[in-house]
Scaffold this active site. Structure first.
Site, short mmCIF file in Angstrom:
data_model
loop_
_atom_site.label_atom_id
_atom_site.label_comp_id
_atom_site.label_asym_id
_atom_site.label_seq_id
_atom_site.Cartn_x
_atom_site.Cartn_y
_atom_site.Cartn_z
N GLU A 299 0.84 -1.21 0.00
CA GLU A 299 0.00 0.00 0.00
C GLU A 299 0.87 1.26 0.00
O GLU A 299 0.57 2.25 0.66
CB GLU A 299 -1.01 -0.03 1.16
CG GLU A 299 -2.03 -1.15 0.94
CD GLU A 299 -3.35 -0.96 1.67
OE1 GLU A 299 -3.71 0.19 1.97
OE2 GLU A 299 -4.03 -1.97 1.90
C1 LIG Z 1 2.54 -9.61 -0.24
C2 LIG Z 1 2.12 -8.49 -1.12
C3 LIG Z 1 0.78 -8.21 -1.27
C4 LIG Z 1 0.36 -7.19 -2.11
N1 LIG Z 1 -0.98 -6.97 -2.29
C5 LIG Z 1 -1.37 -6.08 -3.24
C6 LIG Z 1 -2.75 -5.92 -3.57
O1 LIG Z 1 -3.64 -6.57 -2.98
N2 LIG Z 1 -3.10 -5.07 -4.57
C7 LIG Z 1 -2.18 -4.34 -5.23
O2 LIG Z 1 -2.55 -3.60 -6.14
N3 LIG Z 1 -0.86 -4.46 -4.93
C8 LIG Z 1 -0.43 -5.30 -3.97
N4 LIG Z 1 0.91 -5.43 -3.66
C9 LIG Z 1 1.88 -4.58 -4.35
C10 LIG Z 1 2.53 -3.51 -3.47
O3 LIG Z 1 1.63 -2.48 -3.19
C11 LIG Z 1 3.81 -3.04 -4.15
O4 LIG Z 1 4.74 -4.07 -4.02
C12 LIG Z 1 4.36 -1.76 -3.60
O5 LIG Z 1 3.53 -0.69 -3.91
C13 LIG Z 1 5.78 -1.46 -4.08
O6 LIG Z 1 5.95 -1.66 -5.42
P1 LIG Z 1 7.18 -2.54 -5.95
O7 LIG Z 1 7.16 -3.77 -5.18
O8 LIG Z 1 7.07 -2.65 -7.42
O9 LIG Z 1 8.48 -1.78 -5.54
P2 LIG Z 1 9.26 -0.67 -6.41
O10 LIG Z 1 8.34 0.40 -6.79
O11 LIG Z 1 10.02 -1.33 -7.46
O12 LIG Z 1 10.26 -0.11 -5.33
C14 LIG Z 1 11.56 -0.66 -5.06
C15 LIG Z 1 12.26 0.23 -4.05
O13 LIG Z 1 12.47 1.52 -4.61
C16 LIG Z 1 11.89 2.51 -3.76
N5 LIG Z 1 11.34 3.57 -4.58
C17 LIG Z 1 10.59 3.46 -5.70
N6 LIG Z 1 10.25 4.67 -6.16
C18 LIG Z 1 10.79 5.57 -5.31
C19 LIG Z 1 10.80 6.99 -5.24
N7 LIG Z 1 10.14 7.75 -6.13
N8 LIG Z 1 11.44 7.57 -4.20
C20 LIG Z 1 12.08 6.83 -3.28
N9 LIG Z 1 12.12 5.49 -3.30
C21 LIG Z 1 11.48 4.87 -4.30
C22 LIG Z 1 10.82 1.79 -2.99
O14 LIG Z 1 10.51 2.44 -1.79
C23 LIG Z 1 11.47 0.44 -2.78
O15 LIG Z 1 12.32 0.51 -1.67
C24 LIG Z 1 1.33 -6.41 -2.80
C25 LIG Z 1 2.68 -6.71 -2.61
C26 LIG Z 1 3.09 -7.72 -1.80
C27 LIG Z 1 4.55 -8.00 -1.68
#
Ligand SMILES: Cc1cc2nc3c(=O)[nH]c(=O)nc-3n(C[C@H](O)[C@H](O)[C@H](O)COP(=O)(O)OP(=O)(O)OC[C@H]3O[C@@H](n4cnc5c(N)ncnc54)[C@H](O)[C@@H]3O)c2cc1C
Lengths: 385, 267
Positions: free
Chosen positions: A363
Site C-alpha cells: 500500500e
Molecule cells: C505480499 C504483497 C501483497 C500485495 N498486495 C497487493 C494488492 O492486494 N493489490 C495491489 O494492487 N498491490 C499489492 N501489492 C503490491 C505492493 O503495493 C507493491 O509491491 C508496492 O507498492 C511497491 O511496489 P514494488 O514492489 O514494485 O516496488 P518498487 O516500486 O520497485 O520499489 C523498489 C524500491 O524503490 C523505492 N522507490 C521506488 N520509487 C521511489 C521513489 N520515487 N522515491 C524513493 N524510493 C522509491 C521503494 O521504496 C522500494 O524501496 C502487494 C505486494 C506484496 C509483496
C-alpha cells in the site's frame, strides 16, 4: 491508555480479540507453515458479524468506519498478521465500491461482503507498475455494452480466494494516469483467470496471486465512477485503507511485545529472570513507547478520516509509516529478547518478525509515504505565502 | 420440520479450575472468583442452538441462582438464545441437587410446552452430575446422560449416542426428554456483534419461588436432605517402577519383587 472508544467499538475490539486468542493463535504457526488460506477462520469472523463493521447498515453492515475496521485488524493481527489480511484485503477491495459505487453497485455487492459470504480484492499493481502506479498497462476497451479487459495484475492479496475484484485498467492510453478507470470484476467471468501464487517470506496464510485478463468481457455497468477516474479511485481508496495496514502493523507489534514481556519474566539466567537486567527493561520500555505512540496516531488518524475530513493523505501516510517502522523494530527486538529461542519457530516472534516486514512495503512503500508527507508539507507552506 | 422448543439449563460456577472450599462450612468460596457459565453447559447451549438453527425453533435458557446470574444469562442471548429465565429467591439459597432440580422443574412447568431439555453432564464446582437426571424424574419424562451426538431429532423422537467407558450406545427416546451432554458433542460458537447488542437491550425474566408456585419446604436449604460432612480429593498414590531387560529378565525380577513383597504363591 483510555482511547474513548464507544461501547460498540469496545464490543468489536473485544470480540475480535476473543477470536484472535481462542481461534487464531493456536493455529497461526500451522497456517504459516502450510501457506494455507484461512477459510474456516474467515467463517468464524463472518459469523461474528465483524465482516460488516465498516459497511453501512442498509447494506447489512454495522455502520462503522475506518476505526472499526482498524480495531478488528489490530486485534486479529496480534495473533496472525497473515490471517488478518484476508479481512483487511477485503476492506481494500471494498472501499472503491463504498466510496465510488452507485446505488445499484452497492446494493449488489456490499451485502455479501458485509455478511462475510464473499471476500474482495484490489488489483492495481503490475510487473511494471509498483510505486509508480501510473505505469499500469492493463487495458479496458469499450465494445458495445461491454468492456474488454486485457493484461496481468501482480501480487494481488486474496487473489483466487475473493469473489469480487476492483481492478484499475487503462481506458485511454494517450492520457496516462488520467486515462485509467476502475472496474468491478467478478470471479468466474470468462477470460479472467489466476496466475502464479507467490511463496512469501511472511504473511504466508494470505494468498498473493496474479490476476490474468485475456479478452475478459465485463458489463459496462461494472465501471466505477466515470471513465478516467481510475487513478483517483485508487488513490482515495488507499488513503483510507492505509490505517488498516498501520493497524495490522500495530497488532503484530503488540503480539511480539506481549510475547517478549512474558518471556522476560520466565527466562532465568545468572540466577535471575532476564527482566531484571536493565538492558532488557529498557528495550521493553522502548517497545511499549513506540507501540503506544503508534496506536495514538493510528486511532486518531482513523477518527480524522471518519469525521469526513478532506485532506487525509498526509495523516494516513504518517500512521502507516510510524506503525510499520515500529512493527519492524519491535518484532526484531522481541526476537532479541527471546535470544536463540526467538529465532526458533516454536516461539511466535520468529513469524511475527517475518510478517512485520510487508507492512513497510505494501500500500505504498514507506519511502513513497515519506515522499507524500514531504510534498504535503511543502505544498502547505507554499499555499501560505 | 416442525419447530422444536428447547430448554437449556445452565449454572454459574467459579471461573477457575481450582475450586476453593471453606473448610469450616464445607461450602465453596465464591468471593473474589470470576463467575462463568459452567463449561459443560456451554456445550448444552450450543447443541440447543444447533437444533434451533436446523428447525428454526426456540431456545430458552434457565438458571437458578443469585441475581447477578442475569449477566451470564445475557451472554447466552449474545450467542443466540431467544429467552432467558432466572429463578432467584432467598428461599432457593443453599439448595442441594434435589432442591435445585425441584425448583427447575417448577420453573419449566410454568414455561409450558417444550420438546427437549439439555443440561451439561455435570457442573465443574460440585461435579455431582445429578441435576439433569433428577430433573427428568421430577418432570416424569425420560432422560439419557453423557450424550456425545444427536443422530436424529424430530417432534416426539430423539436418537442419540451415549458415551460409555469403551465406546457408545445408541439411545432412542420419545420427547419431551432430558439429555445431558459431554464436551465431545460440539464446539461452542463465539457471540456475534448483533447478538451482543441484542443482549445489551434484552431483559432477563426473573421468577421467585411464588412465581413458580414452589413449595418452600422443598426449596433451598430446607428442601435439601444432603449434608456435606467432609469434602476432599481422594489421594491416589500409585508408585510405579519400570522393569528393564529381556522379557525373561523382566519376568524374573517381577516374581522376585512379588516374593519380596510377601505375595504368597498358590499351592
Ligand atoms: C505480499 C504483497 C501483497 C500485495 N498486495 C497487493 C494488492 O492486494 N493489490 C495491489 O494492487 N498491490 C499489492 N501489492 C503490491 C505492493 O503495493 C507493491 O509491491 C508496492 O507498492 C511497491 O511496489 P514494488 O514492489 O514494485 O516496488 P518498487 O516500486 O520497485 O520499489 C523498489 C524500491 O524503490 C523505492 N522507490 C521506488 N520509487 C521511489 C521513489 N520515487 N522515491 C524513493 N524510493 C522509491 C521503494 O521504496 C522500494 O524501496 C502487494 C505486494 C506484496 C509483496
Amino acid at each position: 491508555m483510555e482511547y474513548f472508544l464507544t461501547e460498540e467499538q469496545l464490543m468489536i475490539k473485544e470480540l475480535a480479540a476473543k477470536i484472535a486468542d481462542e481461534k487464531i493463535a493456536p493455529v497461526a504457526l500451522q497456517y504459516d507453515e502450510e501457506g494455507k488460506f484461512p477459510h474456516d477462520i474467515m467463517k468464524i469472523i463472518a459469523d461474528s458479524d465483524l465482516c460488516g463493521v465498516y459497511i453501512e447498515e442498509k447494506y447489512g453492515g454495522l455502520g462503522g468506519g475506518i476505526l472499526e475496521m482498524s480495531l478488528v485488524v489490530e486485534e486479529l493481527s496480534r495473533a496472525c498478521g497473515g490471517i488478518s489480511l484476508a479481512f483487511a484485503g477485503t476492506g481494500l477491495g471494498t472501499f472503491p465500491i463504498i466510496l465510488f459505487g452507485n446505488e445499484e453497485q452497492k446494493a449488489k455487492y456490499l451485502p455479501d461482503i458485509a455478511s462475510g459470504k464473499k471476500l474482495a480484492a484490489f488489483g492495481l499493481t503490475e510487473a511494471n507498475a509498483g510505486s509508480d502506479a501510473a505505469g499500469v498497462q492493463t487495458t479496458a476497451q469499450l465494445d458495445g455494452d461491454e468492456y474488454v479487459l486485457n493484461g496481468t495484475k501482480q501480487w494481488i492479496t486474496n487473489g483466487g480466494e475473493a469473489e469480487i475484484y476492483t481492478v484499475i485498467a487503462c481506458t485511454n492510453r494517450s492520457k496516462g494516469a488520467r486515462g485509467f478507470s476502475a472496474f468491478i470484476v467478478e470471479k468466474d467471468t470468462p477470460g479472467f483467470t489466476f496466475g502464479k501464487k507467490e511463496n512469501k517470506m511472511g504473511i504466508r496464510a494470505s494468498c498473493t496471486r496474479e490476476l490474468v485478463f485475456d479478452n475478459c468481457r465485463i458489463p459496462k455497468k461494472n465501471l466505477l465512477a466515470k471513465e478516467g477516474m481510475g487513478f483517483i479511485v485508487a488513490m482515495k481508496t488507499l488513503d483510507r485503507t492505509r490505517p488498516g495496514v498501520a493497524a495490522q502493523a500495530l497488532g503484530i507489534a503488540q503480539g511480539a511485545f506481549d510475547a517478549a514481556l512474558k518471556y522476560s519474566r520466565e527466562r532465568v539466567q545468572f540466577g535471575q529472570t532476564i527482566s531484571s537486567f536493565q538492558a532488557i527493561q529498557h528495550m521493553l520500555a522502548d517497545m511499549a513507547i513506540q507501540i503506544e505512540a503508534s496506536r495514538c496516531l493510528v486511532y486518531q488518524t482513523c477518527r480524522h478520516i471518519d469525521s469526513g475530513a478532506k485532506n487525509i493523505s498526509r495523516e494516513s501516510a504518517m500512521a502507516k509509516v510510524m506503525a510499520s517502522d515500529t512493527a519492524m523494530k519491535v518484532t526484531t527486538d522481541a526476537v532479541q529478547i527471546l535470544g536463540g529461542y526467538g529465532y526458533m519457530k516454536e516461539y511466535p516472534v520468529e513469524k511475527m518478525m517475518r510478517d512485520a516486514k510487508i507492512t513497510q512495503i505494501y500500500e505504498g512503500t514507506n519511502q513513497i509515504q515519506r515522499n507524500v508527507i514531504a510534498l504535503e508539507l511543502i505544498k502547505e507552506l507554499s499555499s501560505k505565502k | 420440520m416442525n419447530k422444536l422448543n428447547i430448554i437449556v439449563c445452565v449454572k454459574q460456577v467459579p471461573g477457575t479450575n481450582e475450586v476453593k472450599m471453606n473448610k469450616e462450612t464445607n461450602t465453596i468460596i465464591r468471593e473474589g472468583v470470576e463467575a462463568i457459565i459452567n463449561p459443560f453447559d456451554t456445550y448444552a447451549l450450543e447443541e440447543g442452538l444447533r437444533i434451533k438453527d436446523k428447525t428454526s425453533g426456540k431456545v430458552t435458557v434457565m438458571s437458578m441462582g443469585i441475581p447477578t446470574v442475569a449477566d451470564l444469562l445475557k451472554e447466552t442471548i449474545a450467542l443466540g438464545a431467544d429467552e432467558t429465565v432466572l429463578l432467584s429467591d432467598r428461599a432457593f439459597a443453599g439448595a442441594d441437587t434435589l432442591a435445585t432440580s425441584y425448583a427447575l422443574s417448577m420453573g419449566i412447568k410454568k414455561l409450558g410446552s417444550y420438546d427437549l431439555i439439555i443440561c451439561g453432564k455435570q457442573a465443574t464446582d460440585g461435579d455431582t452430575a445429578q441435576v439433569g437426571p433428577s430433573l427428568a424424574e421430577k418432570l416424569k419424562i425420560p432422560h439419557s446422560t453423557y450424550i456425545r451426538k444427536i443422530e436424529e431429532i424430530r417432534e416426539g423422537y430423539i436418537r442419540c449416542q451415549r458415551m460409555t467407558e469403551d465406546g457408545y450406545e445408541v439411545i432412542e427416546m420419545s420427547l419431551p426428554a432430558v439429555i445431558t451432554v459431554v464436551k465431545e458433542i460440539n464446539e461452542p460458537r463465539l457471540p456475534s456483534i448483533k447478538g451482543m447488542m441484542r443482549a445489551k437491550k434484552a431483559n432477563v425474566t426473573v421468577w421467585t419461588a411464588d412465581d413458580i408456585n414452589a413449595d418452600k419446604n422443598l426449596c433451598g436449604l430446607r428442601g435439601s436432605p444432603t449434608q456435606v460432612v467432609k469434602t476432599f480429593v481422594p489421594v491416589h498414590e500409585v508408585q510405579s517402577e519400570m522393569l528393564e531387560g529381556t522379557p525373561q529378565e523382566q519376568a524374573k525380577s517381577l516374581v522376585d519383587k512379588m516374593i519380596n513383597m510377601q505375595f504368597k504363591t498358590c499351592k
